[in-house]
Design an enzyme around this catalytic site. Sequence first.
Site, PDB file in Angstrom:
ATOM      1  CG  HIS A  83     -36.673  30.680 -13.975  1.00  0.00           C
ATOM      2  ND1 HIS A  83     -35.963  31.397 -14.915  1.00  0.00           N
ATOM      3  CD2 HIS A  83     -36.843  31.524 -12.917  1.00  0.00           C
ATOM      4  CE1 HIS A  83     -35.709  32.600 -14.452  1.00  0.00           C
ATOM      5  NE2 HIS A  83     -36.233  32.715 -13.244  1.00  0.00           N
ATOM      6  NE  ARG A 111     -37.086  37.872  -8.159  1.00  0.00           N
ATOM      7  CZ  ARG A 111     -36.582  36.637  -8.195  1.00  0.00           C
ATOM      8  NH1 ARG A 111     -35.981  36.191  -9.294  1.00  0.00           N
ATOM      9  NH2 ARG A 111     -36.640  35.865  -7.140  1.00  0.00           N
ATOM     10  CG  ASP A 130     -38.853  34.591 -10.440  1.00  0.00           C
ATOM     11  OD1 ASP A 130     -37.834  34.079 -10.939  1.00  0.00           O
ATOM     12  OD2 ASP A 130     -39.250  35.740 -10.729  1.00  0.00           O
ATOM     13  CG  HIS A 167     -38.981  35.057 -15.993  1.00  0.00           C
ATOM     14  ND1 HIS A 167     -39.834  34.569 -15.039  1.00  0.00           N
ATOM     15  CD2 HIS A 167     -37.844  35.397 -15.349  1.00  0.00           C
ATOM     16  CE1 HIS A 167     -39.242  34.611 -13.860  1.00  0.00           C
ATOM     17  NE2 HIS A 167     -38.024  35.104 -14.025  1.00  0.00           N
TER      18      HIS A 167
HETATM   19  C1  SIN Z   1     -35.077  36.706 -12.883  1.00  0.00           C
HETATM   20  O1  SIN Z   1     -35.190  35.560 -13.295  1.00  0.00           O
HETATM   21  O2  SIN Z   1     -35.754  37.124 -11.952  1.00  0.00           O
HETATM   22  C2  SIN Z   1     -34.082  37.656 -13.537  1.00  0.00           C
HETATM   23  C3  SIN Z   1     -34.573  38.168 -14.831  1.00  0.00           C
HETATM   24  C4  SIN Z   1     -33.605  39.118 -15.475  1.00  0.00           C
HETATM   25  O3  SIN Z   1     -32.590  39.471 -14.877  1.00  0.00           O
HETATM   26  O4  SIN Z   1     -33.848  39.542 -16.604  1.00  0.00           O
END
Ligand code: SIN
Length: 288
Positions: A105, A279, A107, A263
């Site tokens: 995805h 994050r 974000d 990612h």
């Molecule tokens: C996310 O998608 O922001 C999380 C990524 C992660 O926890 O590695």
Amino acid sequence: MQAMQVRPLTPKFGAEILGVDLSQPISDELFGEIEKVFNDSGVVLFRGQNITEDQHIDFSHRFGPLEIHVRKDALMRHRPEIFVVSNVSENGKPIGSVDAGQFWHTDLSYKKVPSRGSLLLAREVPMRDGKVLGDTMFCSTIAAFEALPADLKQKLSGLSAVHHYEKGYNRDRPSGRRKPLTPEQLAALPDVIHPIVRKHPYTGKPCLFVNEGYVTEIVGLPKAESDSLLEQLFQHCLSEEFIYRHNWRVGDLLMWDNCSTQHCAVGDYDAGLRRRMDRTTLTGAAAA
Ligand code: SIN
């Protein structure tokens, strides 16, 4: 002034910045250099960052306004700019989103104005037999687009896709079914339509802006054709040549561009192995 060095993470994208301590003042000149590397590389790694929550937020703010996520249950108390990704519970309650992002995805692609980027700081990483688990994988959507055949590039350039938050929120998860979204959350996140080939807001490079996590259909195509083309594109993005896989260390601050990359967090660790990541999420510009 801190002297920064840059080294590539893969031949196609990603860079590590060395020689910068984010707990120290960052001059405008140095910040300008960092921002350029970020815009050009898509993924930027800073190792060994012993920074506070406020320093994480302040550094993120240098790039512009920050998002406050619609999932209030995963936000850090008193610091709602930080979305906590963690399997840790305190007083019987998860401190963040237990298995966020364990699918490909970008974000906030489901927002009318998608996010510019995200900055994830590793506070605790899961380990088994001396090996760190819970990697995060990244795909360059610039490299993926570039590698498509010319006729498909041409076709995609006129198409748009629907992004739908509930698709990612409600998918099967190791932690089980999530609480249904409230009417307020649903009202805040109606389906949105973005071009499939998105011009990067800072470099102008074309990016393949469809992700398996949130995209449900291509506008104007019959369902079977839309499903099959989307599946082809999702699979194409998984080619090894477009991927960087990050193995975390505590103190890594990894930032990624939410237009030029997608990612996926790898959920290969047991519930008993603690993982905690903080994050911040940058507000972006309308997709063009
Ligand atoms: C996310 O998608 O922001 C999380 C990524 C992660 O926890 O590695």
